[in-house]
Design an enzyme around this catalytic site. Structure first.
Site, PDB file in Angstrom:
ATOM      1  N   LYS A  44     -45.538 -29.780  52.443  1.00  0.00           N
ATOM      2  CA  LYS A  44     -45.020 -31.094  51.340  1.00  0.00           C
ATOM      3  C   LYS A  44     -45.877 -31.231  50.589  1.00  0.00           C
ATOM      4  O   LYS A  44     -45.423 -30.817  49.588  1.00  0.00           O
ATOM      5  CB  LYS A  44     -45.382 -33.177  52.088  1.00  0.00           C
ATOM      6  CG  LYS A  44     -45.132 -33.290  51.088  1.00  0.00           C
ATOM      7  CD  LYS A  44     -45.001 -35.155  51.657  1.00  0.00           C
ATOM      8  CE  LYS A  44     -46.495 -35.415  51.987  1.00  0.00           C
ATOM      9  NZ  LYS A  44     -46.586 -36.405  52.373  1.00  0.00           N
ATOM     10  N   ASP A 100     -41.000 -35.341  52.012  1.00  0.00           N
ATOM     11  CA  ASP A 100     -42.055 -36.491  52.575  1.00  0.00           C
ATOM     12  C   ASP A 100     -41.684 -37.846  53.647  1.00  0.00           C
ATOM     13  O   ASP A 100     -40.345 -36.802  53.882  1.00  0.00           O
ATOM     14  CB  ASP A 100     -42.500 -37.266  51.375  1.00  0.00           C
ATOM     15  CG  ASP A 100     -41.823 -38.181  50.117  1.00  0.00           C
ATOM     16  OD1 ASP A 100     -40.431 -38.153  50.490  1.00  0.00           O
ATOM     17  OD2 ASP A 100     -41.594 -38.509  49.383  1.00  0.00           O
TER      18      ASP A 100
END
Length: 218
Positions: free
Chosen positions: A124, A142
């Site tokens: 991420k 996310d």
């Protein structure tokens, strides 16, 4: 839903969200790549707004990579404690800045695999850096992204970030990925919320959304 249909849905969602949030971008404040690296580590289980306040104090004391690399982890922890998980975050930031300082001349590498090797940097975070700093294709999975693409029907009950990312690479044009994920954050905070019932009545994509259709007809 077949992949072809999902690609068509993705295009419509991208276009709608682009009109709704034309200026959407990263909500972490930074003016240098290494600062985004620090902030994204601090943002784990913490709001971006709080991170933006805390890093001001951090950079007052340690204004560059070299200064942070030389700092003791305990000194960093004392400042970043309000973000939660202070000990582990401070340890990762300290180790990461040491590597940047010694191996990369204080600069953040622009290769995905190199980013993944940095302490505290997962897929991420690496995708966020690649998209926002270097303007390269990126998918940032996310919590907002994962929740919304499941509700909208782009993925089917997949909650594991890596698997969601892999699925989205097949559906989202590379040049749209980074901005699309930022817009999902804005939409997830304001409309398609996690802790309350989604506000489908004021959602710009409710007519496209699988979840909204179920709730309206259920």
């Amino acid at each position: 839903m077949e992949e072809k249909q999902k690609k068509e849905l993705a295009k419509k969602l991208i276009d709608r969200l682009k009109k709704e949030y034309p200026d959407a971008g990263c909500t972490l404040d930074y003016d240098d790549a290494w600062k985004l690296l620090v902030s994204v580590r601090l943002a784990a289980q913490c709001t971006d707004a709080r991170v933006n306040v805390v890093v001001e104090k951090l950079y007052e004391k340690f204004p560059d990579v070299a200064a942070l690399a030389s700092a003791k982890a305990e000194e960093i922890e004392e400042i970043v404690r309000p973000c939660g998980l202070g000990k582990s975050k401070a340890r990762d930031i300290s180790a990461c800045m040491k590597i940047l300082n010694s191996q990369y001349g204080g600069r953040v590498p622009d290769q995905f695999d190199a980013l993944l090797k940095l302490p505290g940097v997962g897929r991420k975070s690496a995708n966020l850096i690649m998209g926002d700093v270097f303007g390269k294709p990126a998918i940032v999975t996310d919590t907002h992204c994962i929740r919304l693409v499941n509700r909208m029907g782009l993925v089917d009950g997949i909650k594991e970030p890596g698997k969601v990312e892999k699925a989205l690479w097949k559906l989202i044009p590379p040049e749209e990925g980074s901005d699309f994920c930022h817009r999902l954050v804005y939409h997830g905070r304001d409309v398609c919320t996690a802790r309350t019932k989604p506000h489908c009545e004021r959602c710009c994509v409710s007519d496209l959304c699988i979840k909204a259709g179920v709730e309206q007809n259920g």
